[in-house]
Design an enzyme around this catalytic site. Structure first.
Site, short mmCIF file in Angstrom:
data_model
loop_
_atom_site.label_atom_id
_atom_site.label_comp_id
_atom_site.label_asym_id
_atom_site.label_seq_id
_atom_site.Cartn_x
_atom_site.Cartn_y
_atom_site.Cartn_z
N SER A 147 -16.47 21.58 26.99
CA SER A 147 -16.42 22.58 26.01
C SER A 147 -15.31 23.48 26.00
O SER A 147 -14.65 23.64 27.24
CB SER A 147 -17.81 23.53 26.34
OG SER A 147 -17.55 24.92 25.92
N TYR A 160 -22.48 27.38 32.81
CA TYR A 160 -22.11 26.63 31.92
C TYR A 160 -20.53 26.18 31.95
O TYR A 160 -19.95 24.98 32.09
CB TYR A 160 -22.41 27.00 30.63
CG TYR A 160 -22.32 26.08 29.43
CD1 TYR A 160 -22.90 25.20 29.03
CD2 TYR A 160 -21.32 26.36 28.55
CE1 TYR A 160 -22.88 24.10 27.95
CE2 TYR A 160 -20.93 25.67 27.52
CZ TYR A 160 -21.65 24.37 27.04
OH TYR A 160 -21.54 23.78 26.10
P1 NDP Z 1 -28.44 20.50 21.82
O1 NDP Z 1 -29.27 21.35 22.42
O2 NDP Z 1 -28.67 20.39 20.48
O3 NDP Z 1 -28.78 18.63 22.28
C1 NDP Z 1 -28.70 18.52 23.61
C2 NDP Z 1 -29.19 17.14 23.91
O4 NDP Z 1 -29.10 16.96 25.17
C3 NDP Z 1 -30.81 17.06 23.50
O5 NDP Z 1 -30.97 15.87 22.86
C4 NDP Z 1 -31.36 17.14 24.71
O6 NDP Z 1 -32.62 16.23 24.76
C5 NDP Z 1 -30.33 16.39 25.95
N1 NDP Z 1 -30.74 16.72 26.96
C6 NDP Z 1 -30.56 17.97 27.81
N2 NDP Z 1 -30.97 17.72 29.15
C7 NDP Z 1 -31.21 16.62 29.25
C8 NDP Z 1 -31.49 15.67 30.50
N3 NDP Z 1 -31.70 16.06 31.58
N4 NDP Z 1 -31.63 14.29 30.13
C9 NDP Z 1 -31.50 13.65 28.97
N5 NDP Z 1 -31.24 14.30 28.00
C10 NDP Z 1 -31.03 15.82 28.11
O7 NDP Z 1 -26.94 20.40 22.07
P2 NDP Z 1 -25.69 20.41 21.29
O8 NDP Z 1 -25.82 19.09 20.20
O9 NDP Z 1 -25.34 21.89 20.69
O10 NDP Z 1 -24.41 20.01 22.48
C11 NDP Z 1 -24.13 18.47 22.80
C12 NDP Z 1 -23.01 18.84 23.90
O11 NDP Z 1 -22.00 19.49 23.29
C13 NDP Z 1 -23.53 19.66 25.09
O12 NDP Z 1 -23.20 18.94 26.32
C14 NDP Z 1 -22.87 20.97 24.77
O13 NDP Z 1 -22.62 21.57 26.07
C15 NDP Z 1 -21.73 20.57 24.21
N6 NDP Z 1 -21.08 21.71 23.37
C16 NDP Z 1 -21.89 22.24 22.24
C17 NDP Z 1 -21.30 23.36 21.62
C18 NDP Z 1 -21.87 23.74 20.38
O14 NDP Z 1 -21.41 24.65 19.76
N7 NDP Z 1 -23.12 23.42 20.07
C19 NDP Z 1 -20.02 23.67 21.96
C20 NDP Z 1 -19.23 23.11 23.01
C21 NDP Z 1 -19.87 22.04 23.90
P3 NDP Z 1 -34.20 16.82 24.56
O15 NDP Z 1 -33.90 17.50 23.10
O16 NDP Z 1 -34.93 15.47 24.44
O17 NDP Z 1 -34.40 17.61 25.63
#
Ligand code: NDP
Length: 252
Positions: A147, A160
Protein backbone atom coordinates in the site's frame (compact mmCIF):
# COMPACT_ATOMS: atom_id res chain seq x y z
CA UNK A 1 -7.57 -11.97 -24.43
CA UNK A 2 -3.76 -11.71 -24.76
CA UNK A 3 -1.95 -15.00 -24.29
CA UNK A 4 1.05 -13.71 -22.33
CA UNK A 5 0.31 -16.06 -19.41
CA UNK A 6 -1.20 -19.06 -21.21
CA UNK A 7 -0.16 -22.30 -19.50
CA UNK A 8 0.77 -20.50 -16.29
CA UNK A 9 -0.97 -21.23 -12.99
CA UNK A 10 -1.63 -18.35 -10.56
CA UNK A 11 -2.69 -18.42 -6.91
CA UNK A 12 -4.39 -15.19 -5.78
CA UNK A 13 -5.12 -14.91 -2.05
CA UNK A 14 -8.07 -12.96 -0.69
CA UNK A 15 -10.33 -12.78 -3.72
CA UNK A 16 -13.43 -13.43 -1.62
CA UNK A 17 -15.20 -10.11 -1.98
CA UNK A 18 -17.12 -10.76 -5.17
CA UNK A 19 -17.29 -7.82 -7.53
CA UNK A 20 -15.63 -5.32 -5.16
CA UNK A 21 -12.25 -6.59 -4.00
CA UNK A 22 -8.83 -6.01 -5.54
CA UNK A 23 -8.38 -9.81 -5.60
CA UNK A 24 -11.14 -10.07 -8.19
CA UNK A 25 -9.47 -7.45 -10.42
CA UNK A 26 -6.17 -9.32 -10.17
CA UNK A 27 -7.71 -12.73 -10.91
CA UNK A 28 -9.65 -11.41 -13.91
CA UNK A 29 -6.62 -9.62 -15.40
CA UNK A 30 -4.45 -12.75 -14.99
CA UNK A 31 -7.19 -14.90 -16.55
CA UNK A 32 -7.55 -12.38 -19.38
CA UNK A 33 -3.87 -12.92 -20.11
CA UNK A 34 -4.50 -16.70 -20.25
CA UNK A 35 -3.45 -17.85 -16.76
CA UNK A 36 -5.33 -20.58 -14.90
CA UNK A 37 -6.26 -19.19 -11.50
CA UNK A 38 -6.75 -20.48 -7.98
CA UNK A 39 -8.67 -17.96 -5.89
CA UNK A 40 -8.77 -18.09 -2.12
CA UNK A 41 -11.16 -16.77 0.50
CA UNK A 42 -11.26 -17.25 4.23
CA UNK A 43 -15.01 -16.93 4.73
CA UNK A 44 -16.73 -15.69 1.55
CA UNK A 45 -16.32 -18.84 -0.57
CA UNK A 46 -19.52 -18.11 -2.54
CA UNK A 47 -18.02 -14.79 -3.62
CA UNK A 48 -14.73 -16.48 -4.52
CA UNK A 49 -16.64 -19.06 -6.55
CA UNK A 50 -18.36 -16.22 -8.44
CA UNK A 51 -14.93 -14.74 -9.27
CA UNK A 52 -13.72 -18.20 -10.37
CA UNK A 53 -16.76 -18.52 -12.66
CA UNK A 54 -16.02 -15.10 -14.15
CA UNK A 55 -12.43 -16.22 -14.86
CA UNK A 56 -13.54 -19.58 -16.29
CA UNK A 57 -15.82 -17.71 -18.69
CA UNK A 58 -12.63 -16.19 -20.15
CA UNK A 59 -11.56 -19.68 -21.21
CA UNK A 60 -9.12 -20.66 -18.45
CA UNK A 61 -9.28 -23.20 -15.62
CA UNK A 62 -10.33 -21.57 -12.35
CA UNK A 63 -10.96 -22.87 -8.85
CA UNK A 64 -11.96 -21.33 -5.49
CA UNK A 65 -10.36 -22.71 -2.32
CA UNK A 66 -11.04 -21.88 1.33
CA UNK A 67 -7.78 -20.99 3.07
CA UNK A 68 -6.79 -19.00 6.13
CA UNK A 69 -3.39 -17.56 5.21
CA UNK A 70 -2.49 -17.06 8.86
CA UNK A 71 -2.73 -20.80 9.50
CA UNK A 72 0.29 -22.86 8.41
CA UNK A 73 -1.66 -26.08 7.85
CA UNK A 74 -4.33 -24.27 5.84
CA UNK A 75 -1.67 -22.69 3.58
CA UNK A 76 0.07 -26.05 3.04
CA UNK A 77 -3.32 -27.58 2.14
CA UNK A 78 -3.98 -24.75 -0.36
CA UNK A 79 -0.79 -25.47 -2.30
CA UNK A 80 -1.31 -29.25 -2.08
CA UNK A 81 -4.79 -28.84 -3.59
CA UNK A 82 -3.41 -26.52 -6.29
CA UNK A 83 -0.70 -29.02 -7.25
CA UNK A 84 -3.17 -31.92 -7.29
CA UNK A 85 -5.58 -29.98 -9.51
CA UNK A 86 -3.32 -27.90 -11.77
CA UNK A 87 0.15 -29.49 -11.40
CA UNK A 88 2.24 -26.33 -10.99
CA UNK A 89 2.39 -22.84 -9.46
CA UNK A 90 3.94 -20.11 -11.62
CA UNK A 91 2.50 -16.99 -10.01
CA UNK A 92 1.65 -16.18 -6.38
CA UNK A 93 -0.15 -12.94 -5.58
CA UNK A 94 -0.23 -12.19 -1.86
CA UNK A 95 -3.29 -9.95 -1.90
CA UNK A 96 -5.28 -10.92 1.22
CA UNK A 97 -5.10 -8.23 3.85
CA UNK A 98 -7.05 -6.46 6.57
CA UNK A 99 -7.23 -3.11 8.38
CA UNK A 100 -8.01 -2.52 12.05
CA UNK A 101 -7.55 1.26 12.14
CA UNK A 102 -7.28 3.31 15.32
CA UNK A 103 -4.87 5.73 16.97
CA UNK A 104 -1.87 4.11 18.65
CA UNK A 105 -2.97 5.03 22.20
CA UNK A 106 -6.26 3.18 21.66
CA UNK A 107 -4.80 0.23 19.77
CA UNK A 108 -5.24 -3.16 21.41
CA UNK A 109 -2.68 -5.92 21.14
CA UNK A 110 -5.26 -7.91 19.20
CA UNK A 111 -5.68 -5.08 16.64
CA UNK A 112 -1.90 -4.97 16.23
CA UNK A 113 -1.40 -8.73 16.03
CA UNK A 114 -4.30 -9.48 13.68
CA UNK A 115 -3.09 -6.95 11.09
CA UNK A 116 0.55 -8.04 11.28
CA UNK A 117 -0.56 -11.68 11.06
CA UNK A 118 -2.85 -11.31 8.03
CA UNK A 119 -0.74 -8.83 6.07
CA UNK A 120 2.79 -10.06 6.84
CA UNK A 121 2.80 -13.56 8.31
CA UNK A 122 0.26 -14.62 5.66
CA UNK A 123 2.60 -13.48 2.88
CA UNK A 124 5.50 -15.30 4.57
CA UNK A 125 3.59 -18.59 4.83
CA UNK A 126 2.23 -18.44 1.25
CA UNK A 127 5.59 -17.36 -0.24
CA UNK A 128 7.41 -20.16 1.60
CA UNK A 129 4.98 -22.79 0.33
CA UNK A 130 4.92 -21.42 -3.24
CA UNK A 131 8.67 -20.90 -3.52
CA UNK A 132 9.31 -24.59 -2.66
CA UNK A 133 7.34 -25.45 -5.80
CA UNK A 134 8.85 -22.61 -7.89
CA UNK A 135 12.40 -23.66 -6.91
CA UNK A 136 11.73 -27.12 -8.37
CA UNK A 137 10.28 -25.49 -11.51
CA UNK A 138 13.28 -23.07 -11.66
CA UNK A 139 10.90 -20.21 -12.43
CA UNK A 140 8.19 -18.20 -10.76
CA UNK A 141 6.71 -14.81 -9.99
CA UNK A 142 5.69 -13.55 -6.57
CA UNK A 143 3.77 -10.26 -6.43
CA UNK A 144 2.94 -8.80 -3.03
CA UNK A 145 0.18 -6.23 -2.60
CA UNK A 146 1.38 -3.56 -0.18
CA UNK A 147 0.00 0.00 0.00
CA UNK A 148 1.18 3.57 -0.44
CA UNK A 149 0.63 3.77 3.34
CA UNK A 150 3.57 1.38 3.75
CA UNK A 151 5.73 3.93 1.95
CA UNK A 152 4.62 7.19 3.54
CA UNK A 153 2.71 6.38 6.75
CA UNK A 154 -0.87 7.20 7.71
CA UNK A 155 -2.26 8.47 11.06
CA UNK A 156 -4.51 5.82 12.61
CA UNK A 157 -2.80 3.02 10.73
CA UNK A 158 0.44 2.29 12.60
CA UNK A 159 -0.35 -1.43 12.49
CA UNK A 160 -1.32 -1.43 8.79
CA UNK A 161 1.59 0.81 7.69
CA UNK A 162 4.06 -1.31 9.65
CA UNK A 163 2.71 -4.48 8.01
CA UNK A 164 2.90 -3.01 4.49
CA UNK A 165 6.37 -1.47 5.01
CA UNK A 166 7.40 -4.87 6.40
CA UNK A 167 6.01 -6.54 3.29
CA UNK A 168 8.22 -4.32 1.12
CA UNK A 169 11.33 -5.24 3.13
CA UNK A 170 10.32 -8.91 3.03
CA UNK A 171 9.92 -8.72 -0.76
CA UNK A 172 13.31 -7.10 -1.35
CA UNK A 173 15.08 -9.73 0.76
CA UNK A 174 13.19 -12.61 -0.87
CA UNK A 175 13.97 -11.16 -4.32
CA UNK A 176 17.69 -11.47 -3.48
CA UNK A 177 17.24 -15.02 -2.12
CA UNK A 178 15.39 -16.32 -5.18
CA UNK A 179 16.89 -14.34 -8.09
CA UNK A 180 19.50 -16.93 -9.02
CA UNK A 181 16.71 -19.53 -9.41
CA UNK A 182 14.70 -17.59 -11.98
CA UNK A 183 12.09 -16.35 -9.50
CA UNK A 184 11.20 -12.66 -9.26
CA UNK A 185 9.57 -10.97 -6.28
CA UNK A 186 7.95 -7.56 -6.67
CA UNK A 187 5.46 -5.32 -4.90
CA UNK A 188 2.44 -3.40 -6.13
CA UNK A 189 1.54 -0.50 -3.83
CA UNK A 190 -2.00 0.71 -4.52
CA UNK A 191 -3.34 4.10 -3.48
CA UNK A 192 -7.10 4.51 -2.95
CA UNK A 193 -8.95 1.78 -4.83
CA UNK A 194 -12.77 1.51 -4.94
CA UNK A 195 -13.47 -1.46 -2.60
CA UNK A 196 -15.24 -2.23 0.68
CA UNK A 197 -12.00 -1.13 2.41
CA UNK A 198 -12.43 2.44 1.07
CA UNK A 199 -16.25 2.64 1.32
CA UNK A 200 -15.67 4.31 4.71
CA UNK A 201 -14.57 7.49 2.86
CA UNK A 202 -17.84 9.26 2.08
CA UNK A 203 -19.00 12.80 1.33
CA UNK A 204 -16.49 15.51 2.25
CA UNK A 205 -13.79 13.02 3.27
CA UNK A 206 -13.97 11.45 -0.21
CA UNK A 207 -13.94 14.87 -1.92
CA UNK A 208 -10.83 15.90 0.05
CA UNK A 209 -9.06 12.70 -0.97
CA UNK A 210 -10.00 13.14 -4.63
CA UNK A 211 -8.36 16.59 -4.57
CA UNK A 212 -5.09 14.94 -3.53
CA UNK A 213 -5.12 12.47 -6.45
CA UNK A 214 -3.73 14.07 -9.66
CA UNK A 215 -5.73 11.68 -11.89
CA UNK A 216 -8.88 12.77 -10.01
CA UNK A 217 -10.43 9.39 -9.23
CA UNK A 218 -10.09 6.34 -6.99
CA UNK A 219 -8.52 3.41 -8.82
CA UNK A 220 -10.42 0.30 -9.89
CA UNK A 221 -9.36 -3.21 -8.95
CA UNK A 222 -8.49 -3.83 -12.62
CA UNK A 223 -5.89 -1.01 -12.44
CA UNK A 224 -4.07 -3.04 -9.78
CA UNK A 225 -4.68 -6.27 -11.72
CA UNK A 226 -3.08 -4.87 -14.86
CA UNK A 227 0.09 -3.97 -12.92
CA UNK A 228 0.20 -7.47 -11.40
CA UNK A 229 -0.31 -9.11 -14.81
CA UNK A 230 2.61 -7.10 -16.18
CA UNK A 231 4.92 -8.10 -13.31
CA UNK A 232 3.85 -11.74 -13.78
CA UNK A 233 4.62 -11.70 -17.50
CA UNK A 234 7.83 -12.35 -19.44
CA UNK A 235 7.93 -8.63 -20.24
CA UNK A 236 8.96 -8.12 -16.58
CA UNK A 237 11.57 -10.90 -16.44
CA UNK A 238 14.42 -8.44 -15.65
CA UNK A 239 12.50 -6.67 -12.86
CA UNK A 240 12.83 -7.89 -9.27
CA UNK A 241 12.72 -6.37 -5.78
CA UNK A 242 10.79 -3.33 -7.05
CA UNK A 243 7.74 -1.42 -5.83
CA UNK A 244 5.27 -0.37 -8.53
CA UNK A 245 2.93 2.30 -7.20
CA UNK A 246 -0.62 2.33 -8.64
CA UNK A 247 -2.13 5.45 -7.09
CA UNK A 248 -3.22 7.94 -9.75
CA UNK A 249 -0.21 10.09 -8.84
CA UNK A 250 -1.12 10.44 -5.14
CA UNK A 251 2.48 10.00 -3.94
CA UNK A 252 4.17 12.01 -6.71
P1 NDP B 1 -11.06 -6.54 0.91
O1 NDP B 1 -11.28 -6.27 2.36
O2 NDP B 1 -12.13 -6.17 -0.06
O3 NDP B 1 -10.65 -8.06 0.68
C1 NDP B 1 -9.66 -8.64 1.48
C2 NDP B 1 -9.62 -10.09 1.20
O4 NDP B 1 -8.63 -10.69 2.05
C3 NDP B 1 -10.93 -10.80 1.45
O5 NDP B 1 -11.18 -11.67 0.37
C4 NDP B 1 -10.67 -11.59 2.72
O6 NDP B 1 -11.35 -12.83 2.72
C5 NDP B 1 -9.18 -11.85 2.61
N1 NDP B 1 -8.58 -12.17 3.88
C6 NDP B 1 -8.43 -11.40 4.97
N2 NDP B 1 -7.81 -12.08 5.95
C7 NDP B 1 -7.56 -13.32 5.47
C8 NDP B 1 -6.97 -14.49 6.00
N3 NDP B 1 -6.47 -14.54 7.25
N4 NDP B 1 -6.89 -15.59 5.21
C9 NDP B 1 -7.37 -15.56 3.96
N5 NDP B 1 -7.95 -14.49 3.39
C10 NDP B 1 -8.05 -13.38 4.16
O7 NDP B 1 -9.68 -5.80 0.57
P2 NDP B 1 -9.23 -5.05 -0.74
O8 NDP B 1 -9.62 -5.79 -1.94
O9 NDP B 1 -9.59 -3.62 -0.60
O10 NDP B 1 -7.63 -5.12 -0.54
C11 NDP B 1 -6.85 -6.17 -1.06
C12 NDP B 1 -5.38 -5.87 -0.74
O11 NDP B 1 -5.03 -4.59 -1.25
C13 NDP B 1 -5.10 -5.84 0.76
O12 NDP B 1 -3.83 -6.40 1.01
C14 NDP B 1 -5.09 -4.35 1.07
O13 NDP B 1 -4.30 -4.05 2.18
C15 NDP B 1 -4.49 -3.80 -0.22
N6 NDP B 1 -4.79 -2.40 -0.47
C16 NDP B 1 -6.10 -1.98 -0.64
C17 NDP B 1 -6.34 -0.64 -0.92
C18 NDP B 1 -7.72 -0.13 -1.17
O14 NDP B 1 -7.86 1.07 -1.43
N7 NDP B 1 -8.75 -0.95 -1.15
C19 NDP B 1 -5.26 0.34 -1.01
C20 NDP B 1 -3.95 -0.22 -0.80
C21 NDP B 1 -3.74 -1.54 -0.55
P3 NDP B 1 -12.80 -12.99 3.44
O15 NDP B 1 -13.70 -11.98 2.79
O16 NDP B 1 -13.15 -14.40 3.10
O17 NDP B 1 -12.55 -12.73 4.89
Amino acid sequence: MSNALTGHVAVVTGAGRGGRGIGRGIAVELASAGADVVITARTNIADAEAVAAECAALGVRAMAVVADIVDEASVEALFKTTMESFGRVDILVNNAGITRDTLLLRMSVDQWDSVLDANLKGAFLCSRAASKIMLRQKSGRIVNIASVNGLRGSAGQTNYSASKAGLIGFSRSLAKELASRGITVNVVAPGFIDTQMTDAFEGDAREQLLKMIPLGRFGQSEDVGAAVAFLASNAASYITGQVLTVDGGLTV
